[in-house]
Structure formats: C-alpha cells, structure tokens
Design an enzyme around this catalytic site. Structure first.
Site, short mmCIF file in Angstrom:
data_model
loop_
_atom_site.label_atom_id
_atom_site.label_comp_id
_atom_site.label_asym_id
_atom_site.label_seq_id
_atom_site.Cartn_x
_atom_site.Cartn_y
_atom_site.Cartn_z
N CYS A 2 -0.81 -8.73 17.01
CA CYS A 2 0.11 -9.86 16.92
C CYS A 2 -0.26 -10.70 15.70
O CYS A 2 -1.36 -10.63 15.19
CB CYS A 2 -0.01 -10.72 18.18
N ARG A 27 2.03 -6.63 10.38
CA ARG A 27 1.17 -6.26 11.51
C ARG A 27 1.96 -5.56 12.62
O ARG A 27 1.38 -5.07 13.58
CB ARG A 27 0.47 -7.51 12.06
N TRP A 75 3.36 -8.10 19.41
CA TRP A 75 3.46 -6.64 19.55
C TRP A 75 3.14 -6.39 21.02
O TRP A 75 1.99 -6.53 21.44
CB TRP A 75 2.46 -5.95 18.63
N ASN A 101 -3.33 -13.32 20.86
CA ASN A 101 -3.42 -11.94 20.39
C ASN A 101 -4.55 -11.30 21.18
O ASN A 101 -5.62 -11.88 21.33
CB ASN A 101 -3.75 -11.92 18.88
N GLY A 102 -4.31 -10.12 21.76
CA GLY A 102 -5.37 -9.44 22.52
C GLY A 102 -4.91 -9.17 23.94
O GLY A 102 -3.71 -9.12 24.23
N GLU A 484 -4.43 14.38 6.46
CA GLU A 484 -3.94 13.07 6.01
C GLU A 484 -2.49 13.17 5.54
O GLU A 484 -1.65 12.33 5.86
CB GLU A 484 -4.84 12.52 4.91
N LYS A 488 0.64 11.05 7.19
CA LYS A 488 1.57 10.24 6.41
C LYS A 488 3.02 10.61 6.73
O LYS A 488 3.88 9.75 6.89
CB LYS A 488 1.27 10.43 4.91
N GLU A 491 3.98 9.41 10.34
CA GLU A 491 4.13 7.97 10.58
C GLU A 491 5.23 7.36 9.72
O GLU A 491 5.72 6.28 10.02
CB GLU A 491 2.81 7.23 10.36
N HIS A 507 -5.31 32.55 13.45
CA HIS A 507 -5.71 32.34 14.86
C HIS A 507 -4.62 31.66 15.66
O HIS A 507 -4.89 31.08 16.71
CB HIS A 507 -7.01 31.51 14.89
N LYS A 610 -0.22 -2.42 11.86
CA LYS A 610 -1.21 -2.25 10.79
C LYS A 610 -2.63 -2.28 11.33
O LYS A 610 -3.50 -1.58 10.86
CB LYS A 610 -1.06 -3.37 9.74
C1 AGP Z 1 -2.92 5.17 8.66
O1 AGP Z 1 -1.84 5.32 7.76
C2 AGP Z 1 -2.56 4.36 9.90
N1 AGP Z 1 -2.05 3.11 9.55
C3 AGP Z 1 -3.68 4.34 10.91
O2 AGP Z 1 -4.02 5.67 11.20
C4 AGP Z 1 -4.98 3.61 10.49
O3 AGP Z 1 -5.64 4.34 9.49
C5 AGP Z 1 -5.90 3.51 11.71
O4 AGP Z 1 -5.22 2.76 12.69
C6 AGP Z 1 -7.25 2.86 11.41
O5 AGP Z 1 -7.06 1.54 10.97
P1 AGP Z 1 -8.30 0.75 10.31
O6 AGP Z 1 -8.67 1.53 9.08
O7 AGP Z 1 -7.77 -0.61 10.02
O8 AGP Z 1 -9.41 0.75 11.32
#
Ligand code: AGP
Length: 615
Positions: A2, A27, A75, A101-102, A484, A488, A491, A507, A610
């Site tokens: 949040c 966020r 959120w 937040n939390g 990776e 990308k 997401e 395999h 984020k």
């Molecule tokens: C990556 O593109 C994502 N946003 C997500 O996997 C992110 O890397 C992961 O949540 C870890 O976040 P952090 O590096 O802030 O701990």
C-alpha cells in the site's frame, strides 16, 4: 504494497497528499482515500479503483481546506477492493482516521472485543479495528501519540499506521513494525510516507524510522519514541534522488526510462568501490573480515528477479571463491529447515528492501546464528536495517513494477561481493581481481551499445504480439537469464513464458515444440566453455528441426549459430560470467515492447505490486 502519505504544514494537505499518492501508484493498488482535519473536525473521502476515481469524488463532494491530512492507496489483503474497505478508516464518531500498510494478525479477536463494547465496524478489513482502538485510547489519554503507542502494544503482525484526530488538528502520528515508513522534514512542514518518492518534491531531508517506533509530526518538527514511550534514536539522511528521477523523463513508461538508465546504474554501482589502481575498496561493508574468512557456505535468499540475480551470483561466487553457494527462494527457505550456523554467510537480495518473504528468511537465518549481508537498492529500508551489513546498489528509484536496472545492479553488486570474498579468502590474486574489475568497468559501455541496436528486437516483439507462448533456453549463466526473460514476459505481456536449462529439453520440454513456436536461446560465448556452446548449437538445431522459430542471442563473431537462427540478436563479447549483464537487456526490451503491442499497462501490470510486503 500500500501507499501511505501524511502531511502537516502550511500547504493544502489535500494537494500534498494526492500528489504524494500519485508518486506511489507504482506500488500497485486497487482503491484510494484521504482524510483532512479542518474547522475542528475531520473529513474523509475514499473510492475503489484508481486515484482518478477519488479525484472525481473530491470534485463532486469537496473536502474542507486543511493543512493536516493523510492518504492511502490500498492493495487489498483483507476484504475486496470496495469503497467501504478503502482507507482511511474512521471510528464511529468520525473523530479518528487511520491508514495502514501490512497485516494485523490478531484483528479478529480485536474486532470481536470492540463489537462487544458496542463499536460498529462496517468494513471487512483488519485496519478498521485500529481506528476504534485509537478512539478508545484517546478518550482516556487525550494524546494521539500516546494512544498510538497503547494500541500498537496490542497489535500483532506487520503494520505501518498513520493517523489523525480531530482534537489535535496540527498533529499526524505514525507507527511501524515490519513495514516501511519514512519521515520527510521540510521548512515548517513535515511528511510521512511509505517511501521517499512521495515527498522528494518538497524535501530531501529524511529520517529513517526503526522497528516498533511511533513518530509524532508537527509543523516545526518530529518526535520519535518506542512503543513504551521512551525517546528513540533515529538516523537522518539526505535523499540523493532528485525529483526528476521519479518522473518518466520523456519516456512513455518508467520501465523504458529505467531500461535506458542501466548503463548509468551499472557505472554508479561500481563507483567508490574501485581504487585508482583498479583494486576493490569495500570499506562500506561493515562485516568483520573473520566472518568472510571463516564462512564455509554462502546461502542467497531472494524472490522473483532478485532470485534470478542470485542464481547468476552463484556461478561467480563458487568459481572465484570455491565456497559452496546455495540459492533459495525466500518463500521456501525457512520452511525447509535449512542447515545454518555462525559460519554461514547469507546474502539477501532485494530491490525494495521490504519484501516480506525475504525479510522473514533473513530473520530466520539470523536466529540460527548466520551472518546476513543485504544487497539492496533502497536506503533505509527494512531488510538492510535488519542485516549485519549491506551493499547498496545504486540504480536510483526503480518505479516500474518489472525490475530491470535493479537486476543488472544486483548482478554487479554480487560480482563485487564474490571478488571481495575471493580477495579476503586469498582465492583470487590482486591482478586477477583487477582484470575482472576492468571487464566490469567496460560493461556500462557495452550495455549502451546493446541499447542502440534494439529496434529489430522491438519489431520482432510486435510481430509476436498474438502468440500464446514463448520458451526461453540457456546454459550455465544463460539459464538464469532465460528464467528472467520468461518472468519479464509473464509479468508484462500476461502470456505463457517458460525458461529452461537447454540440457533439460530432451527430458520433457522438447515435447512442447511445435510449428512456429518462438523459442529464445541465450548462447554462451564460444570463447569460454566451447563444449557448452557446441551443445546449445545442437539444441537449436533440435528445436528448429521440429518447427520452432529460433530467436538466438549470441555474441558478435559467433558464426556457428547463423544457419539455425531465424532471428539473430547480437550482443558484445564479454567474459563468460559477465554475459548476463548484456544478454538480459534484449529480453527486457522484447517483453516491454510485446506488452506495449498488446496494449498492456507496462509500469503497473495487473495483479502485481512493486514491493510485496506481505507473505
Ligand atoms: C520482478 O520484475 C518483479 N517485480 C518481482 O519478481 C521482484 O523482483 C520480486 O518481488 C522481489 O522484489 P525485491 O527485489 O524488491 O525484493
């Protein structure tokens, strides 16, 4: 996840809070709200959906002008994203407003207790119990900060709370436990926020709040105590991110800006860590040399993209230090009862420094006696604060949810750590270290060169916008790069994408190959491990023979791949272990462009945040 903003000063609280919430949109959120103190009372507005919905509400039903206020972008965790569940939450008399937040883990018991005393709680949230508890506490203490301390002592879980009370029109009170909250100190005004992006337009002087602390904001300054009410030690710091850093700088998306910033981010992360002779200077690393020398195992814990950085770091650490290195998903780590002791060096990699899975993993490691070193991009965040030492990446604010420049700087930081470990343990000589550092110093320029040749990659991405699946293959350090690249695409383009170790094809995964299926292959340098190179060329032939459309990422001069590449993406020749720094960039551009072609919201992909500050 949040976003929280609090303000007291001479400006319009509503203007400052709304602008701050807009800076925190990245966020991820699904509702928003504000509360303002004015004319001896408290007024609030909140709406499900994006900030624009709240702003429409404020036009239709304006709040009174005031100089004290709080705001929130939510959120959802407990309760659907509805107007009623949006923050701020008020007590029944409408005299207290609180944003959170939390997760308050004991909210059900508190809710039952409050209902038993006649409180009417209208939402499904955990947060609402706090507004009612604060109202009760204030009725006896007459002081919001003291009321907050009393309430915090009853709460279990992770929380950042910010509240106002109509009887204290010049005060905003905040509290934090296992959740982010930073203070901004201006001239005759003070700010509270989930992160500095919300107030850097007003001040660059910040105060880092510690665990279990309550802060009372007034126009002329702040008072910080612990939950018992004793004065607390705090650290002031200067925010060196300027306001423009949080703007898009002319790009359509923050992500595009951040991809373009990678050369500078890589160079900045090296700054101050290499002396005039090209040797490592890591004085900032406040970790006893004995810990580095006596370590008998390294364990890396992280999530998502940061986890992929850890997978790459493993190759460097084991090759340069001969220390065994495990890489663990933070969310799995503590549940597998890991073997840790005082000779285990744990590295927690996190861009935000607030990822709850990673935070809980490092806490577990420390309870077992291990030393924890954080690799983090966010100064003053919780993970570095709870680690024994920290190596900051200097990527600058990464606003887009999809991590790009933070990932490359995590790699640079991990390479430096691996070299430093090798230096302290005597497994790498000074000249060998200087040679690697020289290669690292050239990477920024090589990333720049890659960025200048991305138009064919963007055109290719657009041509694949209607595809349902893309596979990614790699070997050695190219395997985490494949993972990776797949992440990308997942997401950003919301499409099925999967990364494999190329050797795994036979395999099982080769059964997925069908006519015109796009398969991205990250080819290792033929100069490093020629056996690996030859094997992956065979893999490309195998999938092409079965109809795959091969998209090959290979270094300049590698001619062996040419006959089997439907699309060839060239990257500069780099040392084997450093190739991910250049090979990842085309995959970032590819995913971003494909998502754009699909009309997706690139900076804030659906369902994502984020910073994942809940487990
Ligand atoms: C990556 O593109 C994502 N946003 C997500 O996997 C992110 O890397 C992961 O949540 C870890 O976040 P952090 O590096 O802030 O701990």
């Amino acid at each position: 996840m949040c976003g929280i903003v609090g303000y007291v000063g001479g400006q319009s609280a509503l203007d400052v809070v709304i602008a701050g919430l807009r800076r925190l949109e990245y966020r991820g959120y699904d509702s928003a709200g504000v509360a303002v103190l004015a004319d001896g009372g408290l007024a609030a507005a909140k709406k499900a959906g994006k900030l624009v919905n709240l702003e429409k509400e404020l036009v239709e039903r304006p709040l009174p002008a005031g100089v004290t206020g709080i705001g929130h972008t939510r959120w959802a965790t407990h309760g659907a994203p509805t107007d009623a569940n949006a923050h701020p939450h008020l007590d029944n008399a409408g005299r207290v407003a609180v944003v959170h937040n939390g997760i308050i883990e004991n909210f059900a018991a508190l809710r039952a207790e409050l209902a038993g005393r006649g409180h009417d709680l209208g939402s499904e949230t955990d947060t609402e119990v706090v507004s009612h508890l604060l109202a009760e506490a204030f009725s006896s203490s007459g002081d919001l900060a003291e009321s907050m301390r009393q309430v915090c002592r009853r709460l279990e879980g992770a929380f950042t709370l910010v509240a106002v009370h109509a009887d204290e029109p010049d005060v905003v009170v905040g509290a934090r436990r296992n959740s982010p909250l930073v203070v901004g100190v201006g001239q005759g005004e003070s700010f509270l926020a989930s992160d500095v992006a919300a107030f850097i337009a007003h001040t660059r002087s910040a105060i880092e709040l510690g665990q279990d602390q309550v802060v009372e904001l007034r126009r002329d300054g702040v008072t910080v105590t612990d939950f018992a009410g004793d004065p607390a030690e705090v650290r002031s710091y200067h925010i060196d991110w300027d306001a423009s850093a949080a703007e898009k700088g002319g790009y359509d998306y923050f992500m595009l800006k951040e991809i373009a910033e990678q050369p500078k981010a890589v160079a900045d992360t090296l700054l101050g860590r290499i002396d005039a002779q090209g040797a490592l200077t890591m004085d900032e690393l406040r970790i006893p040399q004995s810990v580095l020398r006596e370590a008998d195992k390294v364990v890396i814990v992280a999530c998502g993209t940061a986890f992929h950085a850890g997978l790459i770091a493993k190759y460097a650490i084991e090759h340069w230090t001969r220390l065994p290195c495990e890489v663990e998903l933070a969310s799995e780590f503590r549940y597998r009862d890991p073997i840790l002791d005082r000779r285990t060096l744990v590295i927690a990699i996190s861009q935000s420094g607030e990822t709850m899975d990673t935070l809980m993993a490092l806490r577990h490691a420390r309870e077992q006696g291990a030393k924890v070193l954080a690799v983090c991009n966010t100064n003053g965040s919780t993970i570095p604060r709870e680690s024994d030492a920290v190596l900051y990446t200097h990527a600058g604010p990464e606003v887009a949810v999809a991590s790009t420049k933070a990932f490359l700087t995590q790699l640079v930081a991990c390479y430096l750590l691996a070299l430093y470990l090798g230096q302290r343990r005597g497994t790498k000589w000074g000249d060998e270290i200087r040679a690697v550092i020289k290669d690292l110093s050239q990477i920024a320029g090589e990333v720049e060169r890659v960025l200048e040749t991305m138009e064919p990659v963007r055109a290719l991405a657009r041509s694949l916008a209607d595809k349902g699946t893309v596979l990614f293959l790699g070997r050695h350090v190219g395997y985490p790069v494949a993972l990776e690249g797949a992440l990308k695409l997942k997401e950003l383009a919301y499409m099925h994408a999967e990364g494999f170790a190329a050797g795994e094809l036979k395999h099982g995964p080769i059964a997925l190959i069908e006519e015109d299926l796009p398969v991205v292959v990250v080819v290792p340098s033929p100069r490093g491990r020629s056996v690996l190179h030859d094997k992956i060329v065979s893999n490309i032939q195998e999938i092409r023979a079965r109809g795959a459309r091969t998209i090959v990422i290979a270094e300049e001069g590698d001619e062996a791949v040419v006959p089997y590449a439907d699309h060839l993406i060239r990257i500069p020749a780099t040392p084997t272990l450093l190739q991910p720094l250049v090979a990842t960039v085309p995959l970032q551009v590819f995913a971003c462009e494909l998502a754009t072609a699909r009309g997706n919201e690139v900076d804030q992909p659906r369902n994502l945040a984020k910073s994942v500050t809940v487990e």
